[in-house]
Scaffold this motif. Structure first.
Motif, PDB file in Angstrom:
ATOM      1  N   THR A 163     -87.858  -3.664 -25.223  1.00 33.37           N
ATOM      2  CA  THR A 163     -87.350  -3.137 -23.961  1.00 33.37           C
ATOM      3  C   THR A 163     -85.848  -2.962 -24.112  1.00 33.37           C
ATOM      4  N   LYS A 220     -87.990   1.309 -30.797  1.00 32.98           N
ATOM      5  CA  LYS A 220     -88.810   1.675 -29.643  1.00 32.98           C
ATOM      6  C   LYS A 220     -90.279   1.404 -29.949  1.00 32.98           C
ATOM      7  N   VAL A 274     -86.947  -2.096 -14.639  1.00 33.64           N
ATOM      8  CA  VAL A 274     -87.249  -1.765 -16.027  1.00 33.64           C
ATOM      9  C   VAL A 274     -88.606  -2.352 -16.370  1.00 33.64           C
ATOM     10  N   GLU A 275     -89.493  -1.524 -16.897  1.00 31.73           N
ATOM     11  CA  GLU A 275     -90.814  -1.992 -17.312  1.00 31.73           C
ATOM     12  C   GLU A 275     -90.765  -2.501 -18.755  1.00 31.73           C
ATOM     13  N   LYS A 276     -91.679  -3.382 -19.098  1.00 34.20           N
ATOM     14  CA  LYS A 276     -91.747  -3.892 -20.468  1.00 34.20           C
ATOM     15  C   LYS A 276     -92.007  -2.750 -21.439  1.00 34.20           C
ATOM     16  N   GLY A 277     -91.245  -2.704 -22.514  1.00 35.83           N
ATOM     17  CA  GLY A 277     -91.397  -1.663 -23.525  1.00 35.83           C
ATOM     18  C   GLY A 277     -90.698  -0.363 -23.188  1.00 35.83           C
ATOM     19  N   GLU A 278     -90.017  -0.327 -22.053  1.00 33.99           N
ATOM     20  CA  GLU A 278     -89.356   0.904 -21.607  1.00 33.99           C
ATOM     21  C   GLU A 278     -87.958   1.015 -22.202  1.00 33.99           C
ATOM     22  N   ILE A 335     -84.720  -8.288 -23.479  1.00 33.79           N
ATOM     23  CA  ILE A 335     -84.173  -6.958 -23.205  1.00 33.79           C
ATOM     24  C   ILE A 335     -82.929  -6.772 -24.067  1.00 33.79           C
TER      25      ILE A 335
END
Length: 250
Positions: free
Chosen positions: A195, A190, A26-30, A164
């Protein structure tokens, strides 16, 4: 670098193998949406990520640093600290009935001493406003609709400032007319800093809000990709069958 890496997570209950080797990042902000039929292992995966269940195999990395490995032992204090990386919004709200909205949101940060009492209260007011419930701040859970209770639960999770935020079927206990207000709040979160991992049966949400969609079946990741890939060009027959049953048009 991925903010979270899940590597080969397995989990059994007795002779029943629920997770059979789950790996993804999982990427940051995803925003990652996890979809699949009941019994596919989605909720167990979230419970493992939040240290409510202990995986039998595998590891988690947070910002490249290992925070869990199944072959290592951790004290209760260590688990509590690791759990702070994650916030979890349950499908059944789990609010404390004896406390009003403000106290529900303030309780965990107060117990964990995450600031002065005034700082915690100011932050709670801000979060309650963010989910649109300022006028209900002194109400008790029994005086709120299901949608309002779930919005309080979201504010409560945010109060711990998790890296998260995880949602376990956040609208499954709601009437259809209340589902929209909760999804609207989740969509508003979002941003580049939020995240999220969302287990959901709301296909429109997964298709239009998520950056990555994971389809789980029988304890494995059957398919993973962008919403465009998974919904419009599914490669797996199991994915196509699930979507055909869940959507009028894929």
């Amino acid at each position: 670098m991925a903010v979270l890496e899940i590597r080969d997570i397995k989990k059994s209950f007795g002779n029943t193998e629920v997770l059979k080797g789950i790996s993804f990042s999982v990427e940051k902000g995803e925003v990652v949406a996890i979809i699949g039929s009941s019994g596919s292992g989605k909720t167990t995966l979230l419970r493992c990520l939040n240290f409510l269940e202990r995986p039998d195999n595998g590891s988690f990395l947070f910002n490249g640093e290992e925070i869990f490995a199944a072959d290592k032992k951790y004290s209760d204090d260590e688990i509590r600290q690791k759990r702070l990386h994650f916030g979890l919004v349950f499908q059944s709200f789990n609010l404390f009935p004896q406390y009003n909205v403000l106290k529900n949101v303030m309780l965990s940060p107060t117990l964990l001493k995450l600031g002065t009492q005034q700082e915690i209260e100011d932050n709670a007011h801000r979060l309650i406003k963010r989910v649109g419930l300022t006028e209900k701040i002194n109400n008790y859970p029994c005086e709120l609709s299901g949608g309002q209770q779930q919005r309080v639960a979201i504010a409560r999770a945010l109060a711990l400032e998790p890296d998260i935020l995880c949602f376990d079927e956040p609208t499954s206990a709601l009437d259809p007319e209340l589902t929209g207000e909760v999804l609207k709040v989740i969509k508003s979160l979002k941003s580049g800093d939020s995240t999220m991992i969302v287990v959901t049966h709301e296909m429109d949400f997964a298709k239009n809000v998520a950056d990555k969609v994971i389809f789980m079946a029988d304890g494995v990741i059957e398919e993973m990709g962008t919403p465009e890939d998974v919904f419009n060009n599914p490669k797996s027959e199991k994915t196509r069958s699930f979507l055909n049953k869940s959507l009028e048009v894929i």
